[in-house]
Design a protein around this motif. Sequence first.
Motif, mmCIF file in Angstrom:
data_model
loop_
_atom_site.group_PDB
_atom_site.id
_atom_site.type_symbol
_atom_site.label_atom_id
_atom_site.label_comp_id
_atom_site.label_asym_id
_atom_site.label_seq_id
_atom_site.Cartn_x
_atom_site.Cartn_y
_atom_site.Cartn_z
ATOM 1 N N LEU A 14 48.082 -59.351 -4.765
ATOM 2 C CA LEU A 14 46.846 -58.924 -4.106
ATOM 3 C C LEU A 14 46.371 -59.899 -3.035
ATOM 4 C CD1 LEU A 14 44.765 -57.713 -7.198
ATOM 5 C CD2 LEU A 14 45.654 -56.270 -5.359
ATOM 6 N N TRP A 18 43.989 -59.137 0.448
ATOM 7 C CA TRP A 18 42.595 -59.548 0.257
ATOM 8 C C TRP A 18 42.211 -60.584 1.318
ATOM 9 C CZ3 TRP A 18 40.997 -59.345 -5.525
ATOM 10 C CH2 TRP A 18 39.612 -59.265 -5.653
ATOM 11 N N TYR A 43 35.095 -58.921 -3.403
ATOM 12 C CA TYR A 43 35.239 -57.767 -2.511
ATOM 13 C C TYR A 43 34.041 -56.843 -2.691
ATOM 14 C CZ TYR A 43 36.652 -53.140 -0.940
ATOM 15 O OH TYR A 43 36.676 -51.910 -0.330
ATOM 16 N N CYS A 141 43.228 -54.056 -0.203
ATOM 17 C CA CYS A 141 44.044 -55.263 -0.349
ATOM 18 C C CYS A 141 45.513 -54.923 -0.573
ATOM 19 C CB CYS A 141 43.512 -56.108 -1.505
ATOM 20 S SG CYS A 141 41.780 -56.526 -1.313
#
Length: 209
Positions: A14, A18, A43, A141
């Motif tokens: 991820l 991200w 997020y 992401c």
Amino acid sequence: MPLIELDLPTPKSLRGGWAAMAAVLAARGWDGDVYATPNQWLYHDGGGNWAGLRFQDQNRAVLLGHDHEYSDTYFGEAARYFEKEETDLLADAPDWWSRELDPPPLGEWISFIYGWDGDRWQRAAYDQRDGFEQVGLLRACSVGRTELLSQFVVDAPGLKGEPPDPRALSALVAADGDVTDAILKAVVPGWDIAAGVAAARKFLEAGVA
């Protein structure tokens, strides 16, 4: 009941997407929605829905968050506030899942808690919809797809109305947080490249396995 195993990307998988989203948003001056601290990645979709990945050590992490429209699980304060039956998101979970479970800085409520033990993602057993998919974290992401990321890039002044180069977007994600000025400038020319690079590189500070 035993914990449910989840088919989700590892924290390391991820990180690139991200960090790329954080870089783009910080470069355009929107640095309060997607960012990293030394022990957490955060997020927020701008509409009240959020997720945070909190690292316990090099091998363990907890992913928690909430979708204010689609979460049907009520945990802790949310159950009391909305006068709903509580969903025990920590049922049969190890103790380390419950460390630092306060929702701030991005939200008031928690509707999902997933644990990463260095090998797999798990959650407690429940039937209600917890809202994780609707939060959109995996879309934002993604390592393999950059459609959502590109939506935040199209009005960069240096692009002069042209669509962003898909290869540049992919390179930004592939940098895995180790973003350079040249990599980001190819995506968002005309914005604050230094701020974007700094935001992306903060994702390298938190432990991830």
